[in-house]
Motif scaffolding. Sequence first.
Motif, PDB file in Angstrom:
ATOM      1  N   GLU A  21     -32.690   9.092  10.034  1.00 41.78           N
ATOM      2  CA  GLU A  21     -33.109  10.264   9.245  1.00 41.78           C
ATOM      3  C   GLU A  21     -33.135   9.912   7.758  1.00 41.78           C
ATOM      4  OE1 GLU A  21     -31.335  13.927  11.980  1.00 41.78           O
ATOM      5  OE2 GLU A  21     -30.173  13.149  10.304  1.00 41.78           O
ATOM      6  N   PRO A  22     -34.300   9.965   7.110  1.00 44.61           N
ATOM      7  CA  PRO A  22     -34.362   9.605   5.686  1.00 44.61           C
ATOM      8  C   PRO A  22     -33.414  10.436   4.821  1.00 44.61           C
ATOM      9  CG  PRO A  22     -36.571   9.717   6.615  1.00 44.61           C
ATOM     10  CD  PRO A  22     -35.634  10.242   7.667  1.00 44.61           C
ATOM     11  N   ARG A  23     -33.318  11.743   5.097  1.00 43.75           N
ATOM     12  CA  ARG A  23     -32.455  12.580   4.261  1.00 43.75           C
ATOM     13  C   ARG A  23     -31.000  12.162   4.380  1.00 43.75           C
ATOM     14  NH1 ARG A  23     -29.407  17.476   4.722  1.00 43.75           N
ATOM     15  NH2 ARG A  23     -29.398  18.668   2.752  1.00 43.75           N
ATOM     16  N   THR A  24     -30.544  11.883   5.585  1.00 46.53           N
ATOM     17  CA  THR A  24     -29.152  11.475   5.776  1.00 46.53           C
ATOM     18  C   THR A  24     -28.872  10.153   5.069  1.00 46.53           C
ATOM     19  OG1 THR A  24     -29.075  12.620   7.908  1.00 46.53           O
ATOM     20  CG2 THR A  24     -27.388  10.963   7.506  1.00 46.53           C
ATOM     21  N   ILE A  25     -29.796   9.210   5.157  1.00 44.22           N
ATOM     22  CA  ILE A  25     -29.619   7.921   4.482  1.00 44.22           C
ATOM     23  C   ILE A  25     -29.590   8.109   2.968  1.00 44.22           C
ATOM     24  CG2 ILE A  25     -30.606   5.627   4.121  1.00 44.22           C
ATOM     25  CD1 ILE A  25     -29.421   6.159   6.925  1.00 44.22           C
ATOM     26  N   LEU A  26     -30.464   8.955   2.443  1.00 44.47           N
ATOM     27  CA  LEU A  26     -30.484   9.191   0.996  1.00 44.47           C
ATOM     28  C   LEU A  26     -29.195   9.875   0.532  1.00 44.47           C
ATOM     29  CD1 LEU A  26     -34.200  10.303   0.493  1.00 44.47           C
ATOM     30  CD2 LEU A  26     -33.124   8.208  -0.364  1.00 44.47           C
ATOM     31  N   ILE A  27     -28.676  10.797   1.343  1.00 48.55           N
ATOM     32  CA  ILE A  27     -27.391  11.407   0.993  1.00 48.55           C
ATOM     33  C   ILE A  27     -26.302  10.340   0.961  1.00 48.55           C
ATOM     34  CG2 ILE A  27     -25.590  12.981   1.817  1.00 48.55           C
ATOM     35  CD1 ILE A  27     -27.864  14.779   2.867  1.00 48.55           C
ATOM     36  N   GLY A  28     -26.344   9.422   1.924  1.00 47.45           N
ATOM     37  CA  GLY A  28     -25.403   8.311   1.903  1.00 47.45           C
ATOM     38  C   GLY A  28     -25.523   7.485   0.640  1.00 47.45           C
ATOM     39  N   LEU A  29     -26.747   7.293   0.150  1.00 51.68           N
ATOM     40  CA  LEU A  29     -26.949   6.534  -1.088  1.00 51.68           C
ATOM     41  C   LEU A  29     -26.423   7.301  -2.303  1.00 51.68           C
ATOM     42  CD1 LEU A  29     -30.513   5.036  -0.492  1.00 51.68           C
ATOM     43  CD2 LEU A  29     -28.305   3.859  -0.397  1.00 51.68           C
TER      44      LEU A  29
ATOM     45  N   ALA B  70     -31.693   9.244  -5.784  1.00 46.59           N
ATOM     46  CA  ALA B  70     -31.570   9.831  -4.442  1.00 46.59           C
ATOM     47  C   ALA B  70     -31.123  11.285  -4.469  1.00 46.59           C
ATOM     48  CB  ALA B  70     -30.587   9.012  -3.610  1.00 46.59           C
ATOM     49  N   SER B  71     -30.801  11.826  -5.632  1.00 52.19           N
ATOM     50  CA  SER B  71     -30.150  13.142  -5.722  1.00 52.19           C
ATOM     51  C   SER B  71     -30.981  14.271  -5.137  1.00 52.19           C
ATOM     52  CB  SER B  71     -29.795  13.454  -7.178  1.00 52.19           C
ATOM     53  OG  SER B  71     -30.960  13.471  -7.990  1.00 52.19           O
ATOM     54  N   GLY B  72     -32.301  14.131  -5.105  1.00 47.30           N
ATOM     55  CA  GLY B  72     -33.143  15.182  -4.555  1.00 47.30           C
ATOM     56  C   GLY B  72     -32.855  15.481  -3.092  1.00 47.30           C
ATOM     57  N   ALA B  73     -32.275  14.487  -2.383  1.00 44.27           N
ATOM     58  CA  ALA B  73     -31.976  14.689  -0.964  1.00 44.27           C
ATOM     59  C   ALA B  73     -30.869  15.712  -0.744  1.00 44.27           C
ATOM     60  CB  ALA B  73     -31.573  13.357  -0.334  1.00 44.27           C
ATOM     61  N   ALA B  74     -30.083  16.025  -1.794  1.00 45.79           N
ATOM     62  CA  ALA B  74     -28.996  16.985  -1.644  1.00 45.79           C
ATOM     63  C   ALA B  74     -29.483  18.430  -1.650  1.00 45.79           C
ATOM     64  CB  ALA B  74     -27.983  16.780  -2.773  1.00 45.79           C
ATOM     65  N   ARG B  75     -30.759  18.631  -1.874  1.00 46.86           N
ATOM     66  CA  ARG B  75     -31.306  19.998  -1.866  1.00 46.86           C
ATOM     67  C   ARG B  75     -30.998  20.664  -0.525  1.00 46.86           C
ATOM     68  NH1 ARG B  75     -35.648  18.488  -3.537  1.00 46.86           N
ATOM     69  NH2 ARG B  75     -35.405  18.962  -5.758  1.00 46.86           N
ATOM     70  N   PRO B  76     -30.498  21.903  -0.520  1.00 53.32           N
ATOM     71  CA  PRO B  76     -30.128  22.547   0.758  1.00 53.32           C
ATOM     72  C   PRO B  76     -31.292  22.625   1.720  1.00 53.32           C
ATOM     73  CG  PRO B  76     -29.252  23.778  -1.110  1.00 53.32           C
ATOM     74  CD  PRO B  76     -30.171  22.745  -1.688  1.00 53.32           C
ATOM     75  N   LEU B  77     -30.962  22.487   2.999  1.00 55.90           N
ATOM     76  CA  LEU B  77     -31.988  22.629   4.033  1.00 55.90           C
ATOM     77  C   LEU B  77     -32.498  24.063   4.074  1.00 55.90           C
ATOM     78  CD1 LEU B  77     -30.376  20.625   6.983  1.00 55.90           C
ATOM     79  CD2 LEU B  77     -32.318  19.924   5.584  1.00 55.90           C
ATOM     80  N   PRO B  78     -33.795  24.252   4.322  1.00 52.00           N
ATOM     81  CA  PRO B  78     -34.309  25.629   4.450  1.00 52.00           C
ATOM     82  C   PRO B  78     -33.745  26.281   5.692  1.00 52.00           C
ATOM     83  CG  PRO B  78     -35.980  24.029   5.087  1.00 52.00           C
ATOM     84  CD  PRO B  78     -34.832  23.238   4.512  1.00 52.00           C
ATOM     85  N   PRO B  79     -33.540  27.597   5.663  1.00 45.68           N
ATOM     86  CA  PRO B  79     -33.012  28.284   6.848  1.00 45.68           C
ATOM     87  C   PRO B  79     -34.002  28.183   8.002  1.00 45.68           C
ATOM     88  CG  PRO B  79     -33.765  29.860   5.201  1.00 45.68           C
ATOM     89  CD  PRO B  79     -33.821  28.521   4.542  1.00 45.68           C
ATOM     90  N   ASP B  80     -33.435  28.101   9.214  1.00 46.93           N
ATOM     91  CA  ASP B  80     -34.291  28.028  10.422  1.00 46.93           C
ATOM     92  C   ASP B  80     -35.060  29.308  10.606  1.00 46.93           C
ATOM     93  OD1 ASP B  80     -33.366  25.498  10.911  1.00 46.93           O
ATOM     94  OD2 ASP B  80     -31.681  26.194  12.177  1.00 46.93           O
TER      95      ASP B  80
END
Length: 390
Positions: free
Chosen positions: A210-218, A380-390
């Motif tokens: 998952e790109p977002r998870t990897i970017l959060i890790g970075l 990488a900070s943009g990846a921390a943006r909250p996920l949109p609600p389902d």
Amino acid sequence: MTTTDLPRVERAKVAVAVTFATNGLALGGWLARAPSVRDALHLSAAGFGLLLLCLSAAAILAIPAAGPVVQRIGPARTILLAGGTMALGLTGLGTGTLAGATPIAVAGLILIGAANSCWDVAMNVEGAGVERRLGRTIMPRFHAGFSLGTVLGAAVSALAAASGVPIWAQLYLTAALTAAVTFPTVRRFLPHPPPGGHARPVSVGQAWREPRTILIGLIMLGFGFAEGTANDWLAIGLVDGYHAGETVGAIAYGTFVTAMTLSRLFGGAAIERWGRVPVLRATAVSGMLGLLAVVAGVGVPMALLGGLLWGVGASLGFPVGMSAAADDPLRAAIRVSVAGSIGYGAFLAGPPLIGVLAQHFGVLHAILCVLGALTIGLLASGAARPLPPD
């Protein structure tokens, strides 16, 4: 959340804060007396470095397994298991120092490292759940609790050392305290219902893709590298680079830790007002400015100011990364463990990297590589943006 749920969530919030602080106390207590452990085991500086490497390696290797464990049995049971293992590890380390037996101490440190990874993932997943239920950003405060726990552990160690309490006795007492506090505290955690509906938890392999998870890790890697480097090298940089005394070096480190802790205590309000991404970017810039002030060589006052800005800069990347990885409660445990695996790599690779560079270029020049780490966190900070609600 209903009005009747609020008291339960508030109790869980206090329990999570106590759990973070207890974890900091368990680790900070013995690390503050690391020279006593080294002397009791009759180790050289290189030998003691290898001993610490056992701790770090066990922690890194255990993180990927921590997510599935938390997902399966829940944060409370995981911390019960990890707390018991941590107490056993501290007892083993104490026995090793008492007997002068390095293999026993190594076994104890391996247990401590593995237990801490499971504990860390579990308490962050629970903290994110409490944060989500309250609708407020409180994860940085939990991490501030960990920092305060390490400070308390260091204070206890100083008192024990001044009173002539042997390190093995302190380790035994710390093990008993860890178990005594942790076991009743996790009973106040939120219930962990089994996954329902048609949604399926993400697997470890899927999370690694998952790109977002990897970017959060970075993000966590970059900010964690900045935090770890200051922990290990800031005081030495003042002593070696400015020819200051050890007292000045200790003041510089204290300035950094104080700024980081205060920023974590009050950073949640800034995140709620401006959002995760702008605050992360602002703190990255603060860290860069602080680092440049430390290495500029202008004078000790400027370096102390730099330590303060560096502390603010390093403060929020890790807790915000944990919150972002846990945005989806069904997939929180696995994503936190994967992002944490990347983030904690900074604490494993950072100290030896700075050491090698310092050997050739001096400490102040060596720590300039933190600029690269913070740049990674910034990009990488943009990846921390909250996920949109389902």
